[in-house]
Write a protein that holds these residues in place. Structure first.
Motif, mmCIF file in Angstrom:
data_model
loop_
_atom_site.group_PDB
_atom_site.id
_atom_site.type_symbol
_atom_site.label_atom_id
_atom_site.label_comp_id
_atom_site.label_asym_id
_atom_site.label_seq_id
_atom_site.Cartn_x
_atom_site.Cartn_y
_atom_site.Cartn_z
ATOM 1 N N GLU A 158 0.832 -1.199 0.000
ATOM 2 C CA GLU A 158 0.000 0.000 0.000
ATOM 3 C C GLU A 158 0.873 1.259 0.000
ATOM 4 N N PRO A 159 0.331 2.397 -0.460
ATOM 5 C CA PRO A 159 1.060 3.670 -0.347
ATOM 6 C C PRO A 159 1.388 3.942 1.122
ATOM 7 N N PHE A 160 2.585 4.471 1.393
ATOM 8 C CA PHE A 160 3.057 4.577 2.772
ATOM 9 C C PHE A 160 3.735 5.918 3.024
ATOM 10 N N VAL A 161 3.923 6.215 4.304
ATOM 11 C CA VAL A 161 4.686 7.383 4.725
ATOM 12 C C VAL A 161 5.449 7.010 5.989
ATOM 13 N N LEU A 162 6.709 7.433 6.063
ATOM 14 C CA LEU A 162 7.509 7.217 7.265
ATOM 15 C C LEU A 162 6.936 8.076 8.381
ATOM 16 N N LEU A 163 6.850 7.542 9.581
ATOM 17 C CA LEU A 163 6.273 8.278 10.700
ATOM 18 C C LEU A 163 6.961 9.627 10.897
ATOM 19 N N ALA A 164 8.282 9.667 10.738
ATOM 20 C CA ALA A 164 9.030 10.919 10.912
ATOM 21 C C ALA A 164 8.620 11.984 9.897
ATOM 22 N N GLU A 165 8.056 11.557 8.760
ATOM 23 C CA GLU A 165 7.670 12.495 7.709
ATOM 24 C C GLU A 165 6.163 12.739 7.660
ATOM 25 N N ALA A 166 5.433 12.109 8.556
ATOM 26 C CA ALA A 166 3.981 12.291 8.603
ATOM 27 C C ALA A 166 3.649 13.624 9.269
ATOM 28 N N SER A 167 2.661 14.311 8.754
ATOM 29 C CA SER A 167 2.278 15.614 9.298
ATOM 30 C C SER A 167 1.485 15.442 10.589
ATOM 31 N N ILE A 168 1.504 16.494 11.422
ATOM 32 C CA ILE A 168 0.715 16.481 12.649
ATOM 33 C C ILE A 168 -0.757 16.312 12.274
ATOM 34 N N GLY A 169 -1.424 15.397 12.939
ATOM 35 C CA GLY A 169 -2.815 15.112 12.638
ATOM 36 C C GLY A 169 -3.008 13.935 11.697
ATOM 37 N N HIS A 170 -1.898 13.474 11.073
ATOM 38 C CA HIS A 170 -2.023 12.327 10.164
ATOM 39 C C HIS A 170 -2.452 11.087 10.946
ATOM 40 N N ALA A 171 -3.385 10.361 10.402
ATOM 41 C CA ALA A 171 -3.847 9.113 11.018
ATOM 42 C C ALA A 171 -3.717 7.997 9.993
ATOM 43 N N GLY A 172 -3.189 6.877 10.434
ATOM 44 C CA GLY A 172 -3.027 5.753 9.525
ATOM 45 C C GLY A 172 -2.751 4.462 10.261
ATOM 46 N N ARG A 173 -2.776 3.391 9.525
ATOM 47 C CA ARG A 173 -2.505 2.068 10.079
ATOM 48 C C ARG A 173 -1.004 1.772 9.967
#
Length: 211
Positions: free
Chosen positions: A141-156
């Motif tokens: 699935e499309p992903f994002v590293l936690l360190a690069e996730a914006s404040i408020g981002h929610a994901g599994r």
């Protein structure tokens, strides 16, 4: 060249670009493998001569299609074995990496196929890493590293790096595991399945979320 040493090189190169796009440099490869740069340079030349990698002097190292196919085959073995150990032998996810490193070179193709069938042909290992199909293809699935996730981002949680067993244990203690829901509250605080927790040191660069 068919050897565990060559396979380790190919795996390291494959791993480097699995969750980000920048190719690996010889110095980075040496650091990952814990080897002298001169030794890495010599082996990279041999792999290039076999058509498994591409490399120019002082430039990055990339897998050729043949190299990627072979690396995917070894990684498939490793991740199926990790999954097998967790499901069938009650290993925890921080214990399986070293065992799989040994077993991946000794199991027959027939036994590996039997393990895959018994497990229901899983697509991901216990850490969330994709298990390549027999033909080397992967599904992610499309992903994002936690360190690069914006404040408020929610994901599994899609994946957690297995490099640091101590960090894996700390994450589990804080309710951060593959499949769990996270919401980013700040640089070092998340909400894990509804509970606010402080991130252990190193977690933000070791956890990937759905984008």
């Amino acid at each position: 060249m068919d050897s565990p040493v060559a396979d380790d090189y190919l795996k390291a190169i494959y791993h480097h670009t699995e969750w980000q796009d920048s190719p690996i440099t010889p110095s980075q490869l040496a650091a990952v493998l814990g080897l002298a740069p001169s030794s890495v340079t010599e082996m990279v030349k041999k792999l290039a001569a076999q058509g498994l990698v591409t490399h120019r002097p002082y430039g990055p190292v990339s897998l050729t299609p043949a190299g990627r196919h072979r690396a995917a085959g070894v990684i498939r073995r490793h991740r199926l074995i990790e999954t097998w150990l967790v499901r069938e032998f009650a290993y925890s996810w921080d214990e399986v990496h070293d065992e799989a490193e040994v077993l991946e070179h000794s199991l027959s193709d027939r036994l590996l196929e039997g393990i895959d069938e018994r497990l229901g042909r899983p697509r991901f290992d216990p850490h969330g890493d994709a298990i390549p199909d027999a033909d080397g293809s992967v599904h992610r699935e499309p992903f994002v590293l936690l360190a690069e996730a914006s404040i408020g981002h929610a994901g599994r949680v899609l994946r957690v790096s297995d490099r640091d067993p101590e960090l894996l244990r700390a994450l589990v203690e804080n309710g951060i595991d593959v499949g769990h829901e996270l919401e980013v509250l700040s640089d070092d605080v998340v909400r894990a399945d509804g509970t606010e927790v402080a991130l252990p040191t190193g977690a933000s660069s070791s956890v990937w979320l759905t984008r």
